[in-house]
Design an enzyme around this catalytic site. Structure first.
Site, PDB file in Angstrom:
ATOM      1  N   TRP A 103      45.886  41.961  -3.985  1.00  0.00           N
ATOM      2  CA  TRP A 103      46.294  43.156  -4.725  1.00  0.00           C
ATOM      3  C   TRP A 103      45.577  43.256  -6.061  1.00  0.00           C
ATOM      4  O   TRP A 103      45.301  44.359  -6.534  1.00  0.00           O
ATOM      5  CB  TRP A 103      47.812  43.192  -4.886  1.00  0.00           C
ATOM      6  CG  TRP A 103      48.512  43.202  -3.566  1.00  0.00           C
ATOM      7  CD1 TRP A 103      49.340  42.241  -3.055  1.00  0.00           C
ATOM      8  CD2 TRP A 103      48.417  44.209  -2.546  1.00  0.00           C
ATOM      9  NE1 TRP A 103      49.767  42.591  -1.797  1.00  0.00           N
ATOM     10  CE2 TRP A 103      49.207  43.789  -1.465  1.00  0.00           C
ATOM     11  CE3 TRP A 103      47.726  45.423  -2.446  1.00  0.00           C
ATOM     12  CZ2 TRP A 103      49.345  44.542  -0.289  1.00  0.00           C
ATOM     13  CZ3 TRP A 103      47.863  46.175  -1.278  1.00  0.00           C
ATOM     14  CH2 TRP A 103      48.657  45.728  -0.222  1.00  0.00           C
ATOM     15  N   ASP A 172      51.215  44.696 -12.265  1.00  0.00           N
ATOM     16  CA  ASP A 172      51.703  45.121 -10.956  1.00  0.00           C
ATOM     17  C   ASP A 172      52.836  44.172 -10.598  1.00  0.00           C
ATOM     18  O   ASP A 172      52.602  43.007 -10.273  1.00  0.00           O
ATOM     19  CB  ASP A 172      50.555  45.036  -9.940  1.00  0.00           C
ATOM     20  CG  ASP A 172      50.995  45.332  -8.505  1.00  0.00           C
ATOM     21  OD1 ASP A 172      52.217  45.550  -8.269  1.00  0.00           O
ATOM     22  OD2 ASP A 172      50.122  45.332  -7.614  1.00  0.00           O
ATOM     23  N   LYS A 196      59.421  46.394  -1.781  1.00  0.00           N
ATOM     24  CA  LYS A 196      59.574  44.948  -1.706  1.00  0.00           C
ATOM     25  C   LYS A 196      60.957  44.546  -2.226  1.00  0.00           C
ATOM     26  O   LYS A 196      61.732  43.934  -1.530  1.00  0.00           O
ATOM     27  CB  LYS A 196      58.484  44.238  -2.518  1.00  0.00           C
ATOM     28  CG  LYS A 196      57.057  44.717  -2.257  1.00  0.00           C
ATOM     29  CD  LYS A 196      56.489  44.242  -0.953  1.00  0.00           C
ATOM     30  CE  LYS A 196      55.209  44.929  -0.503  1.00  0.00           C
ATOM     31  NZ  LYS A 196      54.119  45.055  -1.423  1.00  0.00           N
TER      32      LYS A 196
END
Ligand SMILES: *Cc1c(COP(=O)(O)O)cnc(C)c1O
Length: 360
Positions: A103, A172, A196
């Site tokens: 990511w 993030d 998530k």
């Protein structure tokens, strides 16, 4: 089939059962007003209240002061990879990135398209098995921010301490937001896809310091500007109503559990059960270095890929689903976010012991 099994999926992930039950009811008839939740106008009083409550609960749970805006956006966390540099960096300016996994890498790619990215650190050479400490890298003087991924969902690593820097931080936090308390003040911006640890797919929460809203260049299209959404309370266009509503329910649930501090304690207990199991044998091997272990995604290997496949299959037959590691690293991964019940971790540890006894 059983009503419910333990779902270790990395995302979309397990939600509290009471949240699902409430949502199922409200979808058909919200608050007994005779209209289903997902049929409500986003401009209706009923929905405006839903969105406001979700916002204020997140603000309360995370202790976010008034000089930060909380936005509900679409496009997933992945859209933020571009929106962050588009809004915070002029094309000739740079942001600094810590490359700690898939990511982070994707964010670096997008930043390099629209501006400049300094990659100050990478753990790629060791299969992203750790995150750096403060002394391990230097941030260029002319950089505007230091960007990091607080929890690396795929590799199972996490910053136990956030980086310290004289630059503003950007993070993030898709896979560990609301899992532990932290001080927002060094941050210019934090974002997280909801699916998530916070709710269903479809909404991304962005928390941005309000002085940054005016940074975007003139030629940035309207929908890509944080200011557009901040000025309209995330209602510039139709927001992801259902996802925002469920995020509100999850936040309410979390508050009932005692908030972020209380859930952190439980998260630590759950993760310790698994890591203690892994450390007690040679059969299972953790992927992450001990100092970088994630409390949210526990990644591990068995002696061979064949045994891993057998383990995942038999676990699933025993009501322990979603343990297959991400295709980029293989192995196994147990995702145990806030809403994942401790009993599921206990059952997994029992299953691991039994599997080792039979196959070790
Ligand atoms: C899942 C994930 C993403 C991607 O989220 P999308 O909403 O699918 O774009 C980004 N960052 C992290 C840390 C993630 O875990």
């Amino acid at each position: 089939m059983p009503d419910r099994i333990y779902n270790f999926s990395p995302g979309p992930a397990t939600l509290p059962q009471e949240v699902l039950a409430q949502a199922a009811k409200d979808i058909v008839n919200y608050n007994n007003i005779g209209i289903g939740l997902i049929e409500l106008s986003h401009r209706s009083k009923a929905f405006m209240e839903v969105a406001q409550e979700a916002e204020s609960l997140i603000r309360e749970l995370m202790s976010i002061p008034e000089n930060y805006k909380i936005l509900f956006l679409q496009g997933g966390a992945s859209t933020q990879f571009a929106m962050v540099p588009l809004n915070l960096l002029a094309p000739d300016k740079k942001g600094t990135y810590l490359n700690t996994g898939t990511w982070a890498k994707k964010a670096i790619k997008e930043a390099s398209i629209v501006a400049k990215a300094q990659v100050a650190y990478s753990s790629e050479d060791s299969s992203f098995d750790h995150v750096p400490s403060d002394g391990d890298y230097t941030v260029d003087d002319d950089s505007e921010y230091l960007y990091f991924v607080s929890n690396n969902t795929i590799y199972g690593t996490q910053f136990a301490q956030f980086p310290k820097s004289d630059k503003m931080l950007v993070s993030d936090m898709s896979s560990d937001i609301l899992s532990r308390p932290f001080d927002i003040s060094p941050f210019g911006l934090v974002f997280a896809g909801a699916q998530k640890n916070m709710g269903p797919a479809g909404v991304t929460v962005v928390i941005i310091r309000d002085d940054l809203l005016d940074r975007a260049p003139e030629n940035l299209p309207t929908m890509f500007r944080y200011k557009t959404h901040a000025d309209k309370g995330s209602m510039f266009n139709t927001p992801p109503c259902f996802a925002i509503y469920v995020v509100g329910l999850v936040a309410k649930w979390l508050k009932k559990q005692g908030g972020v501090q209380a859930i952190e304690k439980i998260n630590r207990e759950k993760a310790a059960l698994l890591y203690d199991m892994i450390d007690s044998t040679e059969f299972y091997k953790g992927h992450a270095r001990k100092d970088s272990r994630s409390l949210m995604n526990v990644t591990f290997n068995l002696p061979t890929p064949e045994l891993e496949a057998k383990f995942i299959k038999e676990a699933s037959e025993n009501g322990l689903d979603g343990l297959k590691g991400h295709r980029s690293i293989g192995g196994c991964r147990a995702s145990i976010y806030n809403a994942f019940p401790k009993q599921g971790v206990v059952d997994l540890v029992d299953f691991m012991k039994e599997f080792e006894r039979k196959n070790g």
